[in-house]
Enzyme design. Sequence first.
Site, short mmCIF file in Angstrom:
data_model
loop_
_atom_site.label_atom_id
_atom_site.label_comp_id
_atom_site.label_asym_id
_atom_site.label_seq_id
_atom_site.Cartn_x
_atom_site.Cartn_y
_atom_site.Cartn_z
N ALA A 1 0.66 -0.72 0.38
CA ALA A 1 0.02 -0.05 -0.21
C ALA A 1 0.67 0.80 0.15
CB ALA A 1 -0.70 -0.17 1.41
N ASP A 2 2.06 1.11 0.51
CA ASP A 2 2.48 2.43 0.63
C ASP A 2 3.23 3.01 -0.83
OD1 ASP A 2 2.57 0.49 3.22
OD2 ASP A 2 4.68 1.66 4.40
N ALA A 3 3.78 2.12 -1.22
CA ALA A 3 4.02 2.00 -2.15
C ALA A 3 2.78 3.79 -3.25
CB ALA A 3 4.39 1.07 -4.15
#
Length: 407
Positions: free
Chosen positions: A196-198
């Site tokens: 998700a962070d990406a």
Amino acid sequence: MIELLQIIGGKMKTILALSGLSFLLALVITGCTSKSDSHLQIKSQNEVIHASTLDVGKRVAQWQIDHLDNFDYLAKRYRKGTADPKNWIQAAFYIGLTRWTETVNDQKLLEHIEEMAKQQNYGLRLKRPMHADDHAIGQTYLWLTEQTDNHQAYQPIKELFDGILENPSSVSLEMIEVEPKRWGFEGPCQDRWCWADALFMAPRTWLKLSNITGDKTYFDFADKEFWATVDYLFSEKYGLFFRDSRYFTMTSDNGEPVFWSRGNGWVFAALPLIIDDLPLDHPSRDKYIELYKKNAEGLQRVQNPNGYWPASLLDPGKVKTPEVSGTGFITFGLAWGVNKGILTDPKYKSSVLQGWKALEQAVEPNGRVNWVQQVGKAPDPVKKEDTQLYGVGAVLLAASEMMNWAQ
């Protein structure tokens, strides 16, 4: 109480605005005056919010800038990664700082950002060239081009992204750890945006490069990859994002799925940033807005009564302390939606006000931001003295949108 409020003059309101009591005053004024004074109520509340937000944003930005040359206030294991401006930790701070700088039109902050970028030769970390985390600082370099017309600032990014387009990865998005481990990778899927962070770190960099160069190829690639990740990680049932595939079947202590606050915050903050940069006629624009609204609904309903979002979104008892990084990103995202007229239900405005009040309370008088979960990938314990640059970036994003709220 009403009589007391009626005798408070403008100077007293300003004093309160510069303290953590600004919201208490604003909400009491709103609730205790007649409908005929509604315009004055809103104006008074906005003045209080504006003064408070400007004060918090200035203090937070200055404290962090003053502490970029020594990271002794962090645990030793985090200092090396934090000290590199090209790493995602500082990159997230600068994304917040650029938004704040543009919002308040602060020339000194712009000069600081320019100096940092020049010192780094507008470079990126190239040891893992396809990793999203190492593309995040590119958003700041490209922002500088937008602000100053310095086209030198994005040349290293363009060179890197041209290479990726020539040989894009087609690896599975499943997070599988393999041996031997690669440096800085949780799994081979991080050659793509499999966590998700990406979605905060990379897609907007590609979008800005398309906007500046006029070459839509860059964002065509990013748009395709973005939606591949969304289709893989987004839960329609909960309106939330799994951090990566390892969380599909994981449950918390209360038996509920594990949805990490900061992991969702990364995506939810990315959506307004991307939508703001999207051309108005882009064919995916409505799709981004629809995803934003689904995520907003899922996030709004799990906010804690104290204004913070729990580190584990569906298990508030897992980490009972405040957590600022997720709360900052989510507050920014919701405030943006209210300001844009996308989120019209009164519950969203209430959530934003509660979230901003919580963030105010996490900031020390000197501007230090407390209660920031340390580097990780899951809901972990948080102490009051825990701070980090991405948490500061989250607060600055929220402050930027609260300044728009108050206009």
